[in-house]
Every structure is written in structure tokens, then in C-alpha cells.
Design an enzyme around this catalytic site. Structure first.
Site, PDB file in Angstrom:
ATOM      1  N   TYR A  86     114.554  20.156  83.842  1.00 31.02           N
ATOM      2  CA  TYR A  86     114.307  19.744  85.329  1.00 31.02           C
ATOM      3  C   TYR A  86     114.420  18.283  85.522  1.00 31.02           C
ATOM      4  O   TYR A  86     115.097  17.708  86.411  1.00 31.02           O
ATOM      5  CB  TYR A  86     112.866  20.186  85.923  1.00 31.02           C
ATOM      6  CG  TYR A  86     112.855  21.565  86.101  1.00 31.02           C
ATOM      7  CD1 TYR A  86     113.897  22.366  86.546  1.00 31.02           C
ATOM      8  CD2 TYR A  86     111.353  22.303  85.599  1.00 31.02           C
ATOM      9  CE1 TYR A  86     113.732  23.875  86.555  1.00 31.02           C
ATOM     10  CE2 TYR A  86     111.523  23.700  85.858  1.00 31.02           C
ATOM     11  CZ  TYR A  86     112.388  24.687  86.338  1.00 31.02           C
ATOM     12  OH  TYR A  86     112.359  25.817  86.656  1.00 31.02           O
ATOM     13  N   GLU A 112     113.083   8.854  99.660  1.00 27.77           N
ATOM     14  CA  GLU A 112     114.024   8.996 100.702  1.00 27.77           C
ATOM     15  C   GLU A 112     114.193  10.505 101.135  1.00 27.77           C
ATOM     16  O   GLU A 112     114.657  10.810 102.116  1.00 27.77           O
ATOM     17  CB  GLU A 112     115.272   8.051 100.394  1.00 27.77           C
ATOM     18  CG  GLU A 112     115.002   6.670 100.467  1.00 27.77           C
ATOM     19  CD  GLU A 112     116.231   5.893 100.373  1.00 27.77           C
ATOM     20  OE1 GLU A 112     117.617   6.421  99.890  1.00 27.77           O
ATOM     21  OE2 GLU A 112     116.246   4.643 100.303  1.00 27.77           O
ATOM     22  N   GLU A 129     113.507   3.059  91.102  1.00 27.34           N
ATOM     23  CA  GLU A 129     114.934   3.463  91.809  1.00 27.34           C
ATOM     24  C   GLU A 129     114.785   5.204  92.066  1.00 27.34           C
ATOM     25  O   GLU A 129     115.076   5.790  92.828  1.00 27.34           O
ATOM     26  CB  GLU A 129     116.162   3.104  91.061  1.00 27.34           C
ATOM     27  CG  GLU A 129     117.521   3.708  91.807  1.00 27.34           C
ATOM     28  CD  GLU A 129     117.494   2.972  93.101  1.00 27.34           C
ATOM     29  OE1 GLU A 129     117.674   3.661  93.814  1.00 27.34           O
ATOM     30  OE2 GLU A 129     117.536   1.662  93.169  1.00 27.34           O
ATOM     31  N   ASP A 138     112.242   1.598 104.126  1.00 24.01           N
ATOM     32  CA  ASP A 138     112.235   0.126 103.664  1.00 24.01           C
ATOM     33  C   ASP A 138     111.359  -0.452 102.750  1.00 24.01           C
ATOM     34  O   ASP A 138     111.782  -1.056 101.962  1.00 24.01           O
ATOM     35  CB  ASP A 138     112.184  -0.677 105.055  1.00 24.01           C
ATOM     36  CG  ASP A 138     113.394  -0.343 105.943  1.00 24.01           C
ATOM     37  OD1 ASP A 138     114.479   0.236 105.519  1.00 24.01           O
ATOM     38  OD2 ASP A 138     113.228  -0.761 107.268  1.00 24.01           O
TER      39      ASP A 138
END
Length: 122
Positions: A10, A70, A63, A89
Site C-alpha cells: 500500500y 488535497e 509533499e 493553501d
């Protein structure tokens, strides 16, 4: 044990998804390769390697978390939502802070060595 090894599957699936769909993640991977090659060529110290690996790990980590957040935000609120926009943001800002910090650390490690190399070549 099967559950344990499945977890790695995974995790690699998530890494592959990020690499396949996220331009910024690919940019960070390219920067990772550049830093590793520069470190090897410039023969950096063990301590400098540790700093480089910490920076690489933190940038890739933020990241990945940004990407996950997101995606989650898009599921929760597919239509525009001002607060969801702020969440996205802020998450992107965390990546930026980590990347800039890593860039400064990389410059502190690599620039003196590169300048010395250029000076000796001239």
C-alpha cells in the site's frame, strides 16, 4: 506477517500514485537525485549526508501529506469552499517552508565546495 508485508504494498502504491500524478513530487524526486549525485561527486562528510537525507525525507514527507490532504479535501468538498481553499493553501505553504529550508541547508553544504572546485579549475 502477511498483513505487515501488504502494508508495504500500500505504501509503494501511494508513492507510485504521487509520482505518477503530482508534478511537484516529481520535481522533488529530481532534486533528490541532483543532491545525491552532488553529494557523491563533492565527497561530502557523514554529517553533511545526514543533513541531506533529513532534508530529502522532510520535503518528500510534506509533499506526500499535502497530496493526501488535497485529495481528502476534494472528497469532502468537491465544490469550491473558501475554508477548504485555506486548508490547501496552508498545506502547500508547509511544503514551501520545508523546501526553502532544505534549499538553504543544501546551499550551505554544497556552495562552498562548488566554489572551491570552480576556483581550483580556473
Amino acid at each position: 506477517m502477511k498483513k505487515f508485508t501488504r502494508g508495504f504494498g500500500y505504501a509503494f502504491k501511494g508513492l507510485w500514485y504521487a509520482a505518477k500524478t503530482q508534478l511537484n513530487f516529481r520535481v522533488h524526486l529530481i532534486c533528490t537525485i541532483i543532491a545525491l549525485v552532488l553529494g557523491y561527486i563533492l565527497d561530502i562528510s557523514v554529517t553533511e549526508w545526514l543533513w541531506i537525507f533529513i532534508c530529502i525525507g522532510l520535503v518528500l514527507l510534506t509533499e506526500l501529506l499535502n497530496t493526501a490532504l488535497e485529495l481528502l479535501c476534494d472528497v469532502i468538498s468537491p465544490e469550491y469552499n473558501e475554508k477548504i481553499g485555506h486548508v490547501k493553501d496552508i498545506s502547500a505553504g508547509a511544503v514551501l517552508v520545508t523546501a526553502i529550508t532544505s534549499l538553504v541547508i543544501g546551499a550551505v553544504i554544497f556552495l562552498p565546495k562548488l566554489l572551491l572546485l570552480i576556483h581550483h579549475a580556473a
